[in-house]
Design a protein around this motif. Structure first.
Motif, PDB file in Angstrom:
ATOM      1  N   LEU A 290       0.851  -1.036  -0.188  1.00 22.54           N
ATOM      2  CA  LEU A 290      -0.090   0.190   0.050  1.00 22.54           C
ATOM      3  C   LEU A 290       0.962   1.544  -0.051  1.00 22.54           C
ATOM      4  N   ILE A 291       2.039   1.293   0.683  1.00 22.36           N
ATOM      5  CA  ILE A 291       3.055   2.596   0.606  1.00 22.36           C
ATOM      6  C   ILE A 291       3.427   2.323  -0.486  1.00 22.36           C
ATOM      7  N   THR A 292       3.618   1.453  -1.158  1.00 23.44           N
ATOM      8  CA  THR A 292       4.528   1.677  -2.568  1.00 23.44           C
ATOM      9  C   THR A 292       3.691   2.165  -3.408  1.00 23.44           C
ATOM     10  N   ARG A 293       2.545   1.499  -3.482  1.00 21.94           N
ATOM     11  CA  ARG A 293       1.916   2.295  -4.641  1.00 21.94           C
ATOM     12  C   ARG A 293       0.836   3.728  -4.006  1.00 21.94           C
ATOM     13  N   TYR A 294       1.340   3.908  -2.691  1.00 19.84           N
ATOM     14  CA  TYR A 294       0.416   5.269  -3.153  1.00 19.84           C
ATOM     15  C   TYR A 294       1.459   6.446  -2.176  1.00 19.84           C
ATOM     16  N   GLN A 295       2.394   6.431  -1.750  1.00 22.21           N
ATOM     17  CA  GLN A 295       3.375   6.848  -0.993  1.00 22.21           C
ATOM     18  C   GLN A 295       3.016   7.819  -0.476  1.00 22.21           C
ATOM     19  N   PRO A 296       2.364   7.546   0.343  1.00 22.06           N
ATOM     20  CA  PRO A 296       2.136   8.483   1.733  1.00 22.06           C
ATOM     21  C   PRO A 296       3.095   9.160   2.725  1.00 22.06           C
ATOM     22  N   ASP A 297       2.018  10.158   2.877  1.00 20.66           N
ATOM     23  CA  ASP A 297       3.193  11.210   3.485  1.00 20.66           C
ATOM     24  C   ASP A 297       3.211  10.726   5.256  1.00 20.66           C
ATOM     25  N   GLU A 298       1.816   9.790   5.270  1.00 15.94           N
ATOM     26  CA  GLU A 298       1.361   9.270   6.899  1.00 15.94           C
ATOM     27  C   GLU A 298       0.463   8.518   6.159  1.00 15.94           C
ATOM     28  N   VAL A 299      -0.118   7.588   6.996  1.00 13.72           N
ATOM     29  CA  VAL A 299      -0.635   6.815   7.387  1.00 13.72           C
ATOM     30  C   VAL A 299      -1.057   6.370   8.609  1.00 13.72           C
TER      31      VAL A 299
END
Length: 330
Positions: A290-299
């Motif tokens: 998920l983090i790799t796909r959407y590149q969030p600044d925060e989860v």
């Protein structure tokens, strides 16, 4: 990358609201000790399984029983309230607890049509205007203004826009505000909304560059089977919402298809597709994807789990995983 927690103060089958609120307070203290950055509570109404309807009141209680973790609304449904009222509430919270308070704003009623009519007796349909008005009340003191938020003005409580559609992404970008997407239950527009927010973001006095928060469910346990078992409570809750038979957060079941049917389960699983479920390694892999796909600044993670001890353990496992999951440079 910061990681945070969204809690709805769930009321599981077998306990009452008083115990549910004690559990939320205990969870906030637990998350603070684990290093989570924020602990957010959400406004929902007319739902027997959620005890966070009086969101500002509960935020004050949680903030009073923690020391360093940021506490806020994820979010307040602004059309239900006069902007001045929210400015005064959150200005008071900031006066009591300092720079630990966040204010996330949504434009849904936080309930069904009956709630909509019960709450919006004199409501506004101008969400962008209400957001601007509220930010103005929380900004620098305006001597001579006919209406001032007292407490509130000068507090500069950080304001976020929450959403599950392109509308919120566009608004957050226009005002230069941080943006949190409700992908934990409404993921369909996630990719497009994220792209629009980043592409159209206008730097402001609030933010120099976009800040995007991804919301995800996490059902972490010792084994994949236990994680899937814990997840069945939320699957049942979503299935009941579809049929208008809301209740307390259901106990988990061994065979979810036997309870809600395979067709409904597939639909519910689509709603919950932004999730990580299972053992430590499985959750690590799904969060990394998920983090790799959407590149969030925060989860921001939510664990709607029936058993309080299992909910605490799920978030503990996640906290041990998250520091190793920085998004790759783009």
């Amino acid at each position: 990358m910061q990681y945070s927690v969204l809690d709805l103060a769930p009321v599981p089958e077998g306990i009452d609201v008083a115990q549910a609120l004690k559990n939320t307070t205990d969870l906030a203290q637990h998350c603070e000790a684990l290093g989570y950055h924020r602990f957010w509570l959400a406004e929902h109404h007319n739902m027997p399984g959620i005890a966070s309807a009086a969101t500002a009141v509960l935020i004050g209680h949680v903030a009073a029983h923690t020391k360093s973790i940021r506490v806020g609304a994820g979010g307040v449904m602004l059309p239900n309230h006069a902007p001045l009222t929210i400015a005064e509430q959150f200005g008071t919270l900031a006066a009591l607890h300092g720079d630990r308070i966040d204010l996330g704003l949504g434009r849904a009623p936080g309930g069904d049509q009956a709630v909509y009519h019960a709450l919006r007796r004199a409501g506004s349909d101008d969400f962008p205007g209400d957001v601007a008005e509220l930010i103005g009340y929380l900004g620098d003191p305006r001597e001579g203004a006919p209406v001032r938020a007292l407490p509130g003005e000068g507090s500069h409580v950080p304001v976020w826009i929450l959403g599950s559609s392109l509308y919120g992404a566009q608004l957050a970008a226009h005002y230069g505000l941080p943006y949190a997407f409700a992908s934990h239950f409404a993921p369909d527009a996630l990719e497009q909304a994220t792209e629009i927010y980043r592409r159209t973001f206008r730097p402001s006095v609030h933010l120099a560059k976009p800040h995007f928060m991804l919301a995800a469910n996490v059902f972490a346990a010792d084994t994949d089977e236990e994680g899937a078992y814990l997840r069945t409570s939320m699957q049942q809750a979503f299935a009941r919402m579809r049929t208008g038979t809301r209740g307390k957060l259901p106990r988990p079941v061994e065979d979810i298809d036997a309870v809600i049917g395979a067709g409904v389960r597939r639909s519910v699983d689509q709603m919950m597709s932004v999730s990580a479920t299972g053992s430590r390694e499985k959750v690590r892999g799904e969060l990394r994807e998920l983090i790799t796909r959407y590149q969030p600044d925060e989860v921001i993670l939510t664990s709607q789990i029936h058993d309080h001890a299992a909910r605490k353990k799920s978030l503990q496992i996640a906290a041990e995983i998250m520091p190793d999951l920085e998004p790759a440079p783009v």
